[in-house]
Design an enzyme around this catalytic site. Structure first.
Site, PDB file in Angstrom:
ATOM      1  N   TYR A   1      20.151 -76.311 -25.602  1.00 48.78           N
ATOM      2  CA  TYR A   1      20.997 -75.338 -26.288  1.00 48.78           C
ATOM      3  C   TYR A   1      20.630 -73.919 -25.853  1.00 48.78           C
ATOM      4  O   TYR A   1      19.656 -73.325 -26.334  1.00 48.78           O
ATOM      5  CB  TYR A   1      20.857 -75.463 -27.802  1.00 48.78           C
ATOM      6  CG  TYR A   1      21.168 -76.835 -28.350  1.00 48.78           C
ATOM      7  CD1 TYR A   1      21.984 -77.734 -27.657  1.00 48.78           C
ATOM      8  CD2 TYR A   1      20.642 -77.247 -29.572  1.00 48.78           C
ATOM      9  CE1 TYR A   1      22.276 -78.979 -28.164  1.00 48.78           C
ATOM     10  CE2 TYR A   1      20.935 -78.503 -30.089  1.00 48.78           C
ATOM     11  CZ  TYR A   1      21.744 -79.369 -29.381  1.00 48.78           C
ATOM     12  OH  TYR A   1      22.019 -80.610 -29.890  1.00 48.78           O
TER      13      TYR A   1
ATOM     14  N   HIS B   1      17.185 -86.822 -25.530  1.00 51.80           N
ATOM     15  CA  HIS B   1      18.485 -86.173 -25.499  1.00 51.80           C
ATOM     16  C   HIS B   1      19.355 -86.685 -24.353  1.00 51.80           C
ATOM     17  O   HIS B   1      18.942 -86.654 -23.186  1.00 51.80           O
ATOM     18  CB  HIS B   1      18.296 -84.661 -25.355  1.00 51.80           C
ATOM     19  CG  HIS B   1      19.454 -83.845 -25.826  1.00 51.80           C
ATOM     20  ND1 HIS B   1      19.518 -82.481 -25.682  1.00 51.80           N
ATOM     21  CD2 HIS B   1      20.601 -84.191 -26.482  1.00 51.80           C
ATOM     22  CE1 HIS B   1      20.639 -82.020 -26.205  1.00 51.80           C
ATOM     23  NE2 HIS B   1      21.321 -83.048 -26.693  1.00 51.80           N
TER      24      HIS B   1
END
Length: 328
Positions: free
Chosen positions: A62, A145
């Site tokens: 992010y 992830h």
């Protein structure tokens, strides 16, 4: 295999009912779709804290670390046992001045590139670097992830490495974060993960997680975190051109979302209220991960979560679910 007390990993002492079913997702703080300034990020986090959020989820992906940096700055002044925090592994970050702004959908982020690494060494290094960016001595939960293109390495190397860290008490729990229900299901069936964050696959429109993942999690005591519950925006505002899964929604999905919105309006509710609350109706789902990036969006999210959704509306919305075999 069963999970290891998953609720303890993400439930801090003194949590109220709202924080037990909601996680503050921090992708927007990293500049997802538009830049996020430090002041804007801190204002959003401040509003979230004031409204009772005590569970936070971030990732190196992010904003190539920007989300972790902003979140860490905000949390460092608060008692460590007053909140819980998850971050992710699978991507290492390398400074690179040639990286263009807006890469992977994040704007205003540092000039860094992502290097995929699901090895045991990569997992440990990623966690160490996340702790440096956060400025904290520990995180509670670590998620592997987006491992869909590297699933063997994730299952055989990343998962055992994280299990060892959990067993050593370095982290409280571990799991996987993915957009694909079948990826999460394999991870659950082949590891002793405690948590699954599945984005977009358990929503009012997209219920593919029901086909096997949720049952597998329920059987093994794995807590499900439902993210992407607005399906990239279609369930926030089903207008022509609205996105589903980051691309323009097909007409059949747009039509289904509009019908759902009309059913909600007939009862004085927004479609967002139903979409945000829907996942927690399933017993395997422990929390919804929200994605507000501004203070006003945080307050609106809480308003929608507090709205009372009648049982007859849930029943009507179930009749409007599109054929899951036709989803893109």
């Amino acid at each position: 295999m069963t999970g290891h007390e998953p609720d303890r990993a993400l439930l801090p002492p003194g949590s109220d009912a709202g924080s037990r079913t909601t996680v503050f997702g921090c992708a927007a703080l990293g500049g997802l779709y538009r830049p996020s300034s430090r002041e804007e990020a801190h204002a959003a986090l401040g509003a979230a804290w004031e409204l009772g959020f005590r569970r936070f989820d971030t990732a190196p992906h992010y904003g190539v670390g920007l989300s972790e940096e902003y979140l860490g700055e905000f949390l460092r002044g608060r008692p460590r046992d007053s909140f819980t925090l998850s971050t992710k592994v699978g991507r290492l970050l390398v400074d690179d001045p040639t990286v263009a702004d807006g890469t992977d959908g994040f704007f205003g982020a540092p000039a860094r590139r992502r290097v995929t690494d699901y090895s045991a060494d990569g997992v440990r290094r990623a966690l160490e670097e996340s702790l440096e960016r956060l400025g904290l001595d520990r995180v509670d939960v670590v998620l592997v992830h987006d491992p869909e293109d590297h699933l063997d390495a994730a299952v055989r190397e990343a998962a055992p490495a994280l299990a060892r860290l959990r067993d050593q008490g370095v982290v409280t729990g571990y799991g996987v974060g993915t957009n694909y229900a079948h990826v999460a299901e394999r991870f659950v069936r082949e590891t002793d993960a405690d948590h699954v964050l599945v984005a977009g696959r358990y929503s009012l429109l997209d219920r593919r997680a029901e086909r096997g993942l949720l049952q597998a999690c329920a059987e093994r005591g794995v807590q499900v975190l439902a993210g992407g519950v607005l399906n990239s925006g279609l369930l926030a505002d089903p207008r022509p051109g609205a996105p589903f899964d980051y691309a323009p929604a097909p007409e059949r999905l747009l039509d289904a979302a509009r019908r759902m919105a009309a059913a909600c309006r007939a009862r004085g509710l927004s479609l967002r209220a139903a979409a945000l609350q829907f996942p927690t109706r399933h017993p395997a789902v422990g929390a919804v991960v929200t994605g507000a990036g501004r203070a006003d969006e945080v307050r609106d999210t809480v308003d929608q979560l507090r709205a009372a959704v009648p049982d007859d509306l849930w029943a009507e919305l179930d009749t409007l679910v599109p054929d899951q075999d036709l989803l893109p």
